[in-house]
Design a protein around this motif. Structure first.
Motif, PDB file in Angstrom:
ATOM      1  N   ILE A   1       0.714  -1.232   0.165  1.00 55.59           N
ATOM      2  CA  ILE A   1      -0.223   0.190   0.252  1.00 55.59           C
ATOM      3  C   ILE A   1       0.816   0.867  -0.382  1.00 55.59           C
ATOM      4  O   ILE A   1       0.905   2.379  -0.647  1.00 55.59           O
ATOM      5  CB  ILE A   1      -0.670  -0.036   0.894  1.00 55.59           C
ATOM      6  N   ASN A   2       1.835   1.385   1.026  1.00 57.52           N
ATOM      7  CA  ASN A   2       2.878   2.218   0.171  1.00 57.52           C
ATOM      8  C   ASN A   2       3.169   3.080  -0.077  1.00 57.52           C
ATOM      9  O   ASN A   2       3.429   4.286  -0.679  1.00 57.52           O
ATOM     10  CB  ASN A   2       3.594   1.798   1.706  1.00 57.52           C
ATOM     11  N   THR A   3       3.890   1.173  -1.472  1.00 52.31           N
ATOM     12  CA  THR A   3       4.048   1.481  -2.605  1.00 52.31           C
ATOM     13  C   THR A   3       3.526   2.611  -3.179  1.00 52.31           C
ATOM     14  O   THR A   3       3.964   3.534  -3.993  1.00 52.31           O
ATOM     15  CB  THR A   3       5.117   0.235  -2.598  1.00 52.31           C
ATOM     16  N   MET A   4       2.606   2.039  -3.385  1.00 53.72           N
ATOM     17  CA  MET A   4       1.634   2.329  -3.915  1.00 53.72           C
ATOM     18  C   MET A   4       0.926   3.721  -4.368  1.00 53.72           C
ATOM     19  O   MET A   4       0.678   4.744  -5.331  1.00 53.72           O
ATOM     20  CB  MET A   4      -0.150   1.649  -4.786  1.00 53.72           C
ATOM     21  N   LEU A   5       0.676   3.260  -2.408  1.00 53.26           N
ATOM     22  CA  LEU A   5       0.385   5.382  -2.938  1.00 53.26           C
ATOM     23  C   LEU A   5       1.770   6.293  -2.531  1.00 53.26           C
ATOM     24  O   LEU A   5       1.449   7.490  -3.324  1.00 53.26           O
ATOM     25  CB  LEU A   5       0.197   6.056  -0.827  1.00 53.26           C
ATOM     26  N   GLN A   6       3.347   6.133  -2.679  1.00 54.75           N
ATOM     27  CA  GLN A   6       4.108   6.867  -3.154  1.00 54.75           C
ATOM     28  C   GLN A   6       3.990   7.493  -4.507  1.00 54.75           C
ATOM     29  O   GLN A   6       4.120   8.382  -5.378  1.00 54.75           O
ATOM     30  CB  GLN A   6       5.081   6.422  -2.537  1.00 54.75           C
ATOM     31  N   ARG A   7       3.752   5.656  -5.371  1.00 55.30           N
ATOM     32  CA  ARG A   7       3.803   5.862  -7.138  1.00 55.30           C
ATOM     33  C   ARG A   7       2.725   6.674  -7.543  1.00 55.30           C
ATOM     34  O   ARG A   7       2.343   7.693  -8.410  1.00 55.30           O
ATOM     35  CB  ARG A   7       3.937   4.518  -7.101  1.00 55.30           C
TER      36      ARG A   7
ATOM     37  N   GLY B   1       1.224   9.720  -5.807  1.00 50.33           N
ATOM     38  CA  GLY B   1       1.281  10.627  -4.978  1.00 50.33           C
ATOM     39  C   GLY B   1       1.077  11.420  -3.710  1.00 50.33           C
ATOM     40  O   GLY B   1       0.150  11.651  -3.763  1.00 50.33           O
ATOM     41  N   ILE B   2       0.473  10.112  -3.073  1.00 53.91           N
ATOM     42  CA  ILE B   2      -0.400  10.793  -2.073  1.00 53.91           C
ATOM     43  C   ILE B   2       0.340  10.232  -0.973  1.00 53.91           C
ATOM     44  O   ILE B   2       1.092   9.330  -0.894  1.00 53.91           O
ATOM     45  CB  ILE B   2      -1.330   9.759  -1.907  1.00 53.91           C
ATOM     46  N   GLN B   3       0.824  10.807   0.592  1.00 53.64           N
ATOM     47  CA  GLN B   3       0.987  10.556   1.274  1.00 53.64           C
ATOM     48  C   GLN B   3       0.835  10.245   2.221  1.00 53.64           C
ATOM     49  O   GLN B   3      -0.565  10.352   2.470  1.00 53.64           O
ATOM     50  CB  GLN B   3       1.400  12.214   1.880  1.00 53.64           C
ATOM     51  N   SER B   4       1.165   9.463   2.923  1.00 50.79           N
ATOM     52  CA  SER B   4       0.836   8.127   3.763  1.00 50.79           C
ATOM     53  C   SER B   4       1.089   9.200   5.643  1.00 50.79           C
ATOM     54  O   SER B   4       2.056   9.541   5.658  1.00 50.79           O
ATOM     55  CB  SER B   4       1.844   6.858   4.245  1.00 50.79           C
ATOM     56  N   GLU B   5       0.414   9.153   5.642  1.00 52.23           N
ATOM     57  CA  GLU B   5      -0.292   9.437   6.950  1.00 52.23           C
ATOM     58  C   GLU B   5      -0.727   8.594   8.343  1.00 52.23           C
ATOM     59  O   GLU B   5      -1.469   7.925   8.361  1.00 52.23           O
ATOM     60  CB  GLU B   5      -1.105  11.022   7.552  1.00 52.23           C
ATOM     61  N   PHE B   6       0.277   8.433   9.830  1.00 56.80           N
ATOM     62  CA  PHE B   6      -0.285   7.543  10.848  1.00 56.80           C
ATOM     63  C   PHE B   6      -0.771   8.608  11.517  1.00 56.80           C
ATOM     64  O   PHE B   6       0.026   9.557  12.895  1.00 56.80           O
ATOM     65  CB  PHE B   6       0.535   6.105  11.073  1.00 56.80           C
ATOM     66  N   ARG B   7      -1.769   7.867  12.655  1.00 57.23           N
ATOM     67  CA  ARG B   7      -1.844   8.923  13.406  1.00 57.23           C
ATOM     68  C   ARG B   7      -2.529   7.615  14.754  1.00 57.23           C
ATOM     69  O   ARG B   7      -3.056   7.043  14.235  1.00 57.23           O
ATOM     70  CB  ARG B   7      -3.172   9.783  13.535  1.00 57.23           C
TER      71      ARG B   7
ATOM     72  N   ASN C   1      -9.861   4.189  -1.140  1.00 58.81           N
ATOM     73  CA  ASN C   1      -9.621   3.660  -2.925  1.00 58.81           C
ATOM     74  C   ASN C   1      -7.936   2.592  -3.446  1.00 58.81           C
ATOM     75  O   ASN C   1      -8.284   1.492  -4.180  1.00 58.81           O
ATOM     76  CB  ASN C   1      -9.328   4.798  -4.508  1.00 58.81           C
ATOM     77  N   VAL C   2      -7.040   3.081  -3.092  1.00 55.83           N
ATOM     78  CA  VAL C   2      -5.929   2.597  -2.738  1.00 55.83           C
ATOM     79  C   VAL C   2      -5.979   0.966  -2.306  1.00 55.83           C
ATOM     80  O   VAL C   2      -5.015   0.002  -2.900  1.00 55.83           O
ATOM     81  CB  VAL C   2      -4.539   3.517  -2.837  1.00 55.83           C
ATOM     82  N   VAL C   3      -5.612   1.343  -1.188  1.00 55.65           N
ATOM     83  CA  VAL C   3      -6.160   0.492  -0.049  1.00 55.65           C
ATOM     84  C   VAL C   3      -7.235  -0.881  -0.826  1.00 55.65           C
ATOM     85  O   VAL C   3      -5.853  -1.761  -0.804  1.00 55.65           O
ATOM     86  CB  VAL C   3      -6.454   1.043   1.245  1.00 55.65           C
ATOM     87  N   ARG C   4      -7.587  -0.371  -1.530  1.00 53.43           N
ATOM     88  CA  ARG C   4      -8.882  -1.334  -2.023  1.00 53.43           C
ATOM     89  C   ARG C   4      -8.431  -2.699  -2.696  1.00 53.43           C
ATOM     90  O   ARG C   4      -8.680  -3.133  -3.154  1.00 53.43           O
ATOM     91  CB  ARG C   4     -10.277  -0.979  -2.738  1.00 53.43           C
ATOM     92  N   MET C   5      -7.691  -1.572  -3.925  1.00 51.39           N
ATOM     93  CA  MET C   5      -6.957  -1.901  -5.399  1.00 51.39           C
ATOM     94  C   MET C   5      -5.486  -3.240  -4.569  1.00 51.39           C
ATOM     95  O   MET C   5      -5.756  -3.388  -5.642  1.00 51.39           O
ATOM     96  CB  MET C   5      -6.835  -0.810  -6.053  1.00 51.39           C
ATOM     97  N   VAL C   6      -5.275  -2.406  -3.936  1.00 50.26           N
ATOM     98  CA  VAL C   6      -3.873  -3.392  -3.731  1.00 50.26           C
ATOM     99  C   VAL C   6      -4.152  -4.254  -3.345  1.00 50.26           C
ATOM    100  O   VAL C   6      -3.434  -5.627  -2.894  1.00 50.26           O
ATOM    101  CB  VAL C   6      -3.128  -2.324  -3.522  1.00 50.26           C
ATOM    102  N   LEU C   7      -4.847  -3.884  -1.928  1.00 51.24           N
ATOM    103  CA  LEU C   7      -5.442  -5.846  -1.181  1.00 51.24           C
ATOM    104  C   LEU C   7      -5.921  -6.711  -1.383  1.00 51.24           C
ATOM    105  O   LEU C   7      -5.862  -8.011  -1.957  1.00 51.24           O
ATOM    106  CB  LEU C   7      -6.238  -5.616   0.504  1.00 51.24           C
ATOM    107  N   THR C   8      -6.938  -6.346  -2.720  1.00 55.36           N
ATOM    108  CA  THR C   8      -7.581  -7.418  -3.458  1.00 55.36           C
ATOM    109  C   THR C   8      -7.066  -7.371  -4.937  1.00 55.36           C
ATOM    110  O   THR C   8      -7.288  -9.485  -5.642  1.00 55.36           O
ATOM    111  CB  THR C   8      -9.316  -6.627  -3.535  1.00 55.36           C
ATOM    112  N   GLY C   9      -6.559  -5.819  -5.291  1.00 52.55           N
ATOM    113  CA  GLY C   9      -6.046  -6.430  -6.709  1.00 52.55           C
ATOM    114  C   GLY C   9      -4.369  -6.829  -7.435  1.00 52.55           C
ATOM    115  O   GLY C   9      -4.429  -7.145  -8.187  1.00 52.55           O
ATOM    116  N   GLN C  10      -3.908  -6.465  -6.090  1.00 48.55           N
ATOM    117  CA  GLN C  10      -2.734  -7.037  -6.226  1.00 48.55           C
ATOM    118  C   GLN C  10      -1.837  -8.523  -5.541  1.00 48.55           C
ATOM    119  O   GLN C  10      -1.918  -9.253  -5.973  1.00 48.55           O
ATOM    120  CB  GLN C  10      -1.448  -6.041  -5.936  1.00 48.55           C
ATOM    121  N   VAL C  11      -2.082  -7.476  -3.526  1.00 46.37           N
ATOM    122  CA  VAL C  11      -1.486  -9.045  -2.871  1.00 46.37           C
ATOM    123  C   VAL C  11      -2.128 -10.355  -2.619  1.00 46.37           C
ATOM    124  O   VAL C  11      -1.456 -11.558  -3.068  1.00 46.37           O
ATOM    125  CB  VAL C  11      -1.805  -8.084  -1.712  1.00 46.37           C
ATOM    126  N   GLN C  12      -3.651 -10.140  -2.611  1.00 42.99           N
ATOM    127  CA  GLN C  12      -4.720 -11.848  -3.040  1.00 42.99           C
ATOM    128  C   GLN C  12      -4.292 -12.287  -4.011  1.00 42.99           C
ATOM    129  O   GLN C  12      -3.894 -13.172  -4.327  1.00 42.99           O
ATOM    130  CB  GLN C  12      -6.140 -10.594  -2.792  1.00 42.99           C
TER     131      GLN C  12
END
Length: 320
Positions: free
Chosen positions: A76-82, A84-90, A102-113
């Motif tokens: 997810i971090n790699t795709m967000l960087q690609r 141009g979305i900044q990762s933020e953690f709280r 939308n990126v999380v959903r795409m990466v988890l279900t469309g890539q990793v899985q």
């Protein structure tokens, strides 16, 4: 030449002894469900990915019913960087606006899985991917974070509210290996999906599926009672001891141990924290007498209260 033949015979005998050692464990777990949380180096190192897939297929081949649950923080971090979305953690949680979701959903279900399902299906049609939003498998309620006593919004992030195992039961009954990506339907807004912690999801699925074991792969050898002293690695711990220790754990290990406690509190007999950097570590844990990593079980002797200790675990980060 004779020496070579002798060496081959010795190697074959060692393998035979390993098989004999595994036999009682195979008998014990045949027909049992095992939930495996796939994460850490095991999901980013190509050699370890292939070893993990072989382990899962072995489990299925000897009669176990594995259910694989995965996150995908690094991907997810790699795709967000690609994009141009900044990762933020709280408070250790990913702030997830709609674009990030939308990126999380795409990466988890469309890539990793997809990648894991493909690896598992190299030797036959064994695995099937399912998202937490498919057939209402996972529902969740939005959560917030607390920073300095103040409640802050973190967007499309949720806590598991319910698990509908009908689809998992159908898949397992058909001899399939479910591979679950951990996004969930928002119970208060069914048109939205939420990002949920894969450790927590694995614990909830283990309970709902009636699993005999919960196994979580990570990037450390197990639970340390006094890091960085490697001699403090514990092979077995009682859940009450773990409960005392929990407030002092690092943010990477804490959700794994919370998931382990949840599973045990809800009927799962054992939870295991295993080093995913070691190829075939799951097979060593399940099918040999030695075992590795840390096992959480009511059968462990309670020997110490950690309520006032200040020790912490490894500084591991595995936020999704």
């Amino acid at each position: 030449m004779s020496q070579t033949i002798l060496e081959r015979l010795q190697g074959a005998q060692a393998k035979t002894e390993t098989l004999i050692e595994a036999l009682p464990w195979i008998r014990e777990f045949t027909g049992k469900r095992v939930v495996i949380k796939y994460g850490g180096n095991a999901m980013i190192n190509d050699e370890l990915k292939r070893a993990f897939a072989k382990d899962i297929i072995f489990m299925r081949s000897v009669g176990l019913h594995p259910i694989v649950v995965h996150g995908g923080g690094p991907q997810i971090n790699t795709m967000l960087q690609r994009v141009g979305i900044q990762s933020e953690f709280r408070a250790g949680l990913r702030v997830t606006d709609k674009e990030t979701m939308n990126v999380v959903r795409m990466v988890l279900t469309g890539q990793v899985q997809r990648e894991l399902v493909s690896l598992l299906n190299l030797d036959g049609p064994y695995a099937m991917g399912i998202s937490g939003e498919d057939a209402g498998l996972l529902t969740a309620r939005r959560r917030t974070a607390t920073i300095g006593g103040a409640v802050v919004d973190i967007g499309h992030v949720g806590d598991i509210l319910s698990v509908n195992t009908d689809s998992l039961n159908h898949m397992l009954g058909a001899g399939m290996i479910p591979v679950v990506s951990t996004v969930a339907v928002d119970v208060n807004n069914p048109e939205e999906v939420l990002n949920v912690n894969a450790d927590s999801a694995a614990g909830a699925i283990a309970e709902a599926a009636g699993a005999d074991k919960l196994i979580m792969l990570t990037d450390v050898e197990g639970l340390y009672l006094d890091w960085p002293h490697k001699s403090s690695l514990v092979s077995e711990i009682h859940p009450d001891d773990l409960r005392d220790l929990l407030p002092n754990l690092d943010s990477g290990m804490k959700p794994k141990m919370e998931a382990a406690l949840y599973a045990l509190d809800h009927g799962v007999p054992k939870a295991h924290i295993i080093d995913g950097r070691m190829a075939h570590s799951m097979l060593l844990e399940i099918f040999t007498d030695a075992g590795i990593g840390t096992q959480v079980t009511e059968a462990a002797e309670r020997t110490h209260s950690y309520a006032d200790d200040t020790t912490t675990d490894l500084p591991e980060k595995d936020a999704q």
